[in-house]
Design an enzyme around this catalytic site. Structure first.
Site, PDB file in Angstrom:
ATOM      1  N   LYS A  62      33.619  69.101  -2.788  1.00  0.00           N
ATOM      2  CA  LYS A  62      33.556  69.425  -1.349  1.00  0.00           C
ATOM      3  C   LYS A  62      34.834  68.995  -0.629  1.00  0.00           C
ATOM      4  CE  LYS A  62      28.494  69.134  -1.186  1.00  0.00           C
ATOM      5  NZ  LYS A  62      27.289  68.381  -0.792  1.00  0.00           N
ATOM      6  N   GLN A 106      25.717  62.433   1.168  1.00  0.00           N
ATOM      7  CA  GLN A 106      25.319  63.087  -0.085  1.00  0.00           C
ATOM      8  C   GLN A 106      23.961  62.546  -0.538  1.00  0.00           C
ATOM      9  OE1 GLN A 106      26.843  65.687  -1.410  1.00  0.00           O
ATOM     10  NE2 GLN A 106      25.426  65.858  -3.113  1.00  0.00           N
ATOM     11  N   ASP A 129      25.499  69.412   7.405  1.00  0.00           N
ATOM     12  CA  ASP A 129      24.463  69.755   6.431  1.00  0.00           C
ATOM     13  C   ASP A 129      23.262  70.424   7.103  1.00  0.00           C
ATOM     14  OD1 ASP A 129      24.870  69.337   3.694  1.00  0.00           O
ATOM     15  OD2 ASP A 129      24.743  67.162   3.918  1.00  0.00           O
TER      16      ASP A 129
HETATM   17  N1  GUN Z   1      22.303  67.000  -2.553  1.00  0.00           N
HETATM   18  C1  GUN Z   1      21.958  68.200  -3.104  1.00  0.00           C
HETATM   19  N2  GUN Z   1      22.279  69.206  -2.276  1.00  0.00           N
HETATM   20  C2  GUN Z   1      22.846  68.661  -1.187  1.00  0.00           C
HETATM   21  C3  GUN Z   1      23.395  69.206   0.013  1.00  0.00           C
HETATM   22  O1  GUN Z   1      23.407  70.411   0.257  1.00  0.00           O
HETATM   23  N3  GUN Z   1      23.883  68.285   0.901  1.00  0.00           N
HETATM   24  C4  GUN Z   1      23.858  66.958   0.659  1.00  0.00           C
HETATM   25  N4  GUN Z   1      24.358  66.155   1.582  1.00  0.00           N
HETATM   26  N5  GUN Z   1      23.360  66.428  -0.438  1.00  0.00           N
HETATM   27  C5  GUN Z   1      22.852  67.276  -1.356  1.00  0.00           C
END
Ligand code: GUN
Length: 328
Positions: A62, A106, A129
């Site tokens: 990311k 995350q 998110d």
């Molecule tokens: N863990 C699995 N998918 C995601 C996501 O889309 N965002 C975040 N922050 N954590 C995740």
């Protein structure tokens, strides 16, 4: 079989990479336009708690993608045993920092940390998110889209929003269609339902207690599998002509299962043998593909869209925070 019948039955493979690449270049152009207008460069901070290897890989992809499009992407690495109060201090600092446009925590968090409380502490305007209740509520309360691909009024979760981009950009009609979603997670299933509903789909949301799942799935014009169980959606779940979207990313270490799922695919097995695992979606691709009108592969389908949409969300957040219009 006549040529005509063959061409009618040909399944479209919906690849995520070209759509992700288009989103990346649109965001890069949007960032350039921001800078040219004298605004600040957008910035995303990803909070990574502990040393979950999969999470570390996701976060680094990311932040790298951010840098590729001109967004400042940073990781805040925090120890696995961090106290809740210390974590909240860090979040408070990021919330108050005027130079930070996007905050991403995350998931999953270590067990001792209250996930809901942490996510609710991210400032909604920085919640790229789309997990904060303000954004979740806004998404559900949104008016139905007037035009296809009208962006939602709030920041919405990256994976389902990226899937909407894939559907739109692949020219797949949504209005009036029956979308069946398997999996009710807060990250994919539930927001997927909200986003498809605002684009005039009839939506059915299935889960582990749904009775006779295959027959419910067979009602779908668009079937979205987001359960996290390798190849659990088989040909008996799919009617002829269904659009199948596979959100699963499952690491399979059972060689016999790979042989069963990809009969005669020597390359797949050779890759499995060299790595000791293979990534398999929630859909039995080999057996479902002949029935589907379109299907996303795994890997290379939905996966690349999640990161791309996060970039779109970060640009949207930054534009909005800098008093520019909301659209990327
Ligand atoms: N863990 C699995 N998918 C995601 C996501 O889309 N965002 C975040 N922050 N954590 C995740």
């Amino acid at each position: 079989m006549s040529q005509e019948t063959e061409s009618i039955q040909k399944t479209r493979i919906l690849k995520g990479k070209p759509v992700a690449a288009a989103l990346h270049s649109e965001v890069a152009a949007g960032v350039d336009a921001l800078i040219a207008a004298g605004a600040r460069r957008p910035k995303l901070v990803a909070m990574l708690v502990g040393d979950n290897p999969a999470s570390a890989v996701y976060v680094s992809s990311k932040t790298k993608a951010c840098r590729d499009v001109g967004i400042d992407g940073e990781t805040l690495d925090l120890p696995r045993d961090i106290e809740h109060a210390r974590l909240m201090d860090h979040l408070g600092e990021l919330n108050e920092d005027p130079g930070v446009d996007g905050i991403l925590v995350q998931l999953p968090l270590p067990d001792h940390l209250p996930e809901r409380e942490v996510l609710e502490s991210v400032l909604p305007e920085k919640d790229v998110d789309g997990f904060h209740p303000h954004n979740v509520g806004g998404m559900w309360l949104d008016k139905p889209a007037r035009r296809p691909a009208d962006p939602p009024s709030v920041l919405t979760p990256a994976t389902p929003t990226g899937i909407m981009e894939l559907l739109h950009r692949s020219g797949i009609e949504l209005s009036g269609k029956h979308a069946v979603i398997v999996g009710r997670s807060a990250i994919v299933g539930k927001p997927m339902a909200a986003l498809l509903l605002r684009e005039h789909c009839t939506v059915t949301l299935c889960h582990s207690r749904t009775r006779d799942l295959p027959s419910v799935c067979r009602l779908a014009d668009i079937l979205i599998a987001a359960v996290g169980r390798p190849a659990m959606i088989g040909p008996d779940h799919v009617s002829e002509g269904t659009v199948v979207i596979d959100v699963g990313i499952n690491r399979v270490t059972d060689r016999a299962l790979i042989e069963h799922l990809y009969p005669g695919k020597a390359k797949k097995l050779a890759r499995f043998d060299s790595r000791g695992y293979a990534v398999v979606g929630d859909v039995d691709y080999t057996r479902v593909k002949p029935k589907a009108s379109a299907i996303t592969p795994v890997p290379g389908g939905v996966g690349p869209l999640t990161v791309a949409q996060l970039l779109v969300n970060t640009l949207r957040a930054s534009r909005r925070r800098q008093g520019l219009d909301t659209e990327a």
